[in-house]
Scaffold this motif. Structure first.
Motif, PDB file in Angstrom:
ATOM      1  N   HIS A  50      -0.928   3.873   6.988  1.00  0.00           N
ATOM      2  CA  HIS A  50      -0.805   5.222   7.225  1.00  0.00           C
ATOM      3  C   HIS A  50      -0.580   5.453   8.646  1.00  0.00           C
ATOM      4  CE1 HIS A  50      -2.075   5.899   3.009  1.00  0.00           C
ATOM      5  NE2 HIS A  50      -3.121   5.163   3.320  1.00  0.00           N
ATOM      6  N   HIS A  61       0.088   4.429  -3.011  1.00  0.00           N
ATOM      7  CA  HIS A  61       1.000   5.827  -2.398  1.00  0.00           C
ATOM      8  C   HIS A  61       2.312   5.428  -2.163  1.00  0.00           C
ATOM      9  CE1 HIS A  61      -2.750   6.171  -0.159  1.00  0.00           C
ATOM     10  NE2 HIS A  61      -2.910   5.347   0.280  1.00  0.00           N
ATOM     11  N   ILE A 113       0.885  -1.354  -0.043  1.00  0.00           N
ATOM     12  CA  ILE A 113      -0.092   0.102   0.064  1.00  0.00           C
ATOM     13  C   ILE A 113       0.696   1.247  -0.067  1.00  0.00           C
ATOM     14  CG2 ILE A 113      -1.817   1.333   0.905  1.00  0.00           C
ATOM     15  CD1 ILE A 113      -2.778  -1.351   2.252  1.00  0.00           C
TER      16      ILE A 113
HETATM   17 CO    CO Z   1      -4.313   4.167   1.578  1.00  0.00          CO
END
Ligand code: CO
Length: 479
Positions: free
Chosen positions: A179, A472, A133
């Motif tokens: 994140h 990302h 991710i």
């Molecule tokens: Co994300």
């Protein structure tokens, strides 16, 4: 007109999703325009690299075997390379042509599945270790992050695997986010621990093995992709896409399909004191779904929080490949929603700041995260005149005025725009945006460099091959 658009969105699917990444490197990538001489460093982006295994296609955009793409930018020149994330799930997929680990919305075939189940963990299948991710640096380590607590450390020169680490040990029954939030020496992340009582927990993943800083019991944990942070508080937002943990124990369907949308439950928000881990305030609001938090800060007795929200969780359905390949596919529209959480009255208010569609939102994180004078959010978007198909433009949203500025080029599908400030930058628009674009007109991809003030192109570096549309990235300036 309609059919021209339809063909285009289909060609995006074939070029940008329904393919396996070609692995190669190329020095001195042809550059159109002039890259600013102050832009020196490494841009690395994570995301799907392989959605078609030899024996089967995976179900969902989030299921893929991940790949890293690297652009070394130096004195106006660009070198490119890419590599798959060399983790066990990838090795197994290459070796068997099939899935051996459980992904977001695809499970291994039953015969393989049972074998794995029996020797790793008695009740849960072997979750993917494919951290596809995002990318970050924790201390001096370059890490690829995913939603299982397995992080892959890689060599920033070769993109090869150095090792796999598990900041929350023994965590087969945990999920986390890709994140984390950063704060001086800390890297905070949210972990969802499933059990008869489940917990939302915050860990400092820069200190592996440390105890959770906060722990909130919850009966039906939500699917959570990120969380918020101000100077003094963490904010957990849980929309009503929830799972009854016992469903996970029986594991009759892939991970995300165990979750149910329960709008009647509304959404739950917790504000947690960073110093003592105690809940400062709890809120229930109308239902919403979000992947991404944008920014949050403290203002008097309020927490102000911007998130990239949807009215429901249908966006997850939209991202199944069988939906994305339809010529007339449409995506739910995410927008920037601002919450004001009053710490005294415990009341929450929200408003939509702009009508622009946005996803993969980015801000000038290093300078403006937790700061009230933040103004701009950048993201991928559906252009207002062409809201069919996949994300076909980039948008800059002025969160103070609601004004939107787009970058759009016919046939182009830009990925997440990563902001980096110019040397004398005094605001969160004085700088550039980096985005990898799938170009269906010329059947390749390019690295786009935009002026974040005007959203006009400064330069592009043209690759000979398409880059599978990903998630990302991060720009790491040269020391
Ligand atoms: Co994300």
């Amino acid at each position: 007109m309609e059919s021209a658009n339809s063909n285009r969105s289909n060609s995006f699917f074939e070029l940008g999703l329904n393919r396996n990444q070609k692995i190669y490197s190329l020095n001195d990538v042809p550059v159109l325009g002039k890259i600013p001489d102050w832009l020196n460093g490494t841009f690395i982006r994570n995301g799907p690299g392989m959605l078609n295994l030899k024996n089967r296609r995976l179900n969902h955009w989030f299921d893929a075997m991940g790949a890293l793409h690297k652009f070394e930018i130096r004195d106006g020149k660009v070198d490119y390379s890419c590599n798959f994330l060399e983790c066990d799930s990838y090795q197994a997929a290459i070796g068997t042509g099939d899935l051996k680990f459980s992904e977001f919305a695809t499970d291994p075939c039953k015969s393989i599945f049972k074998k794995v189940q029996s020797y790793v963990f008695p009740s849960l299948p072997n979750m993917t270790d494919n951290p596809k991710i995002s990318v970050t640096k924790i201390g001096e380590k370059w890490m690829a992050l995913g939603e299982t607590p397995m992080q892959l450390e890689f060599d920033s020169k070769t993109l090869q695997k150095i090792g796999v680490s598990e900041p929350v040990p023994g965590a087969f029954s945990y999920k986390t986010t890709a994140h984390p939030h950063f704060d001086k020496q800390h890297a905070f992340n949210l972990v969802v621990k499933f059990g008869m009582i489940s917990y939302y927990q915050i860990y400092d993943v820069a200190n592996p093995g440390s105890k959770p800083l906060a722990s909130i019991p919850v009966k039906k944990p939500a699917y959570i992709h990120g969380f918020g942070m101000t100077k003094n508080y963490f904010i957990i937002t849980a929309g009503p896409l929830v799972v009854v943990p016992i469903e996970l124990l029986f594991w009759k369907r892939p991970y995300i399909e165990n979750h149910k949308w329960r709008p009647q439950d509304g959404a739950s928000l917790w504000v947690i004191n960073k110093n003592n881990g105690k809940v400062k305030a709890y809120y229930q609001t109308d239902p919403f779904f979000c992947f991404h938090h944008v920014n949050a800060w403290e203002e008097g007795n309020e927490i102000v929080m911007d998130i990239n929200a949807y009215d429901d969780a249908s966006i997850i359905q939209n991202y199944y490949l069988r939906e994305l390949e339809k010529p007339d596919s449409e995506l739910s529209i995410g927008t920037i929603r601002r919450f004001r959480l009053n710490l005294t009255t415990k009341k929450a208010k929200s408003e939509i700041l702009s009508n622009a569609c946005i996803e993969l939102p980015r801000i000038d994180y290093n300078r403006y995260n937790t700061e009230s004078n933040y103004q701009f959010t950048y993201g991928v978007s559906l252009h207002p005149q062409q809201r069919q198909g996949f994300y076909n433009s980039l948008v800059k949203i002025n969160t103070k005025t609601g004004e939107n500025t787009y970058w759009f080029q016919e046939g182009c599908y830009p990925g997440e725009p990563v902001f980096y400030p110019s040397p004398k930058s005094k605001s969160d628009q004085e700088g550039i945006l980096l985005s990898i674009v799938v170009d269906t007109e010329s059947s390749n991809s390019f690295l786009l460099i935009l002026d974040a003030i005007t959203m006009l192109e400064i330069a592009r570096a043209e690759l000979p091959e398409p880059v599978v549309y990903g998630f990302h990235g991060e720009f790491f300036p040269s020391a």
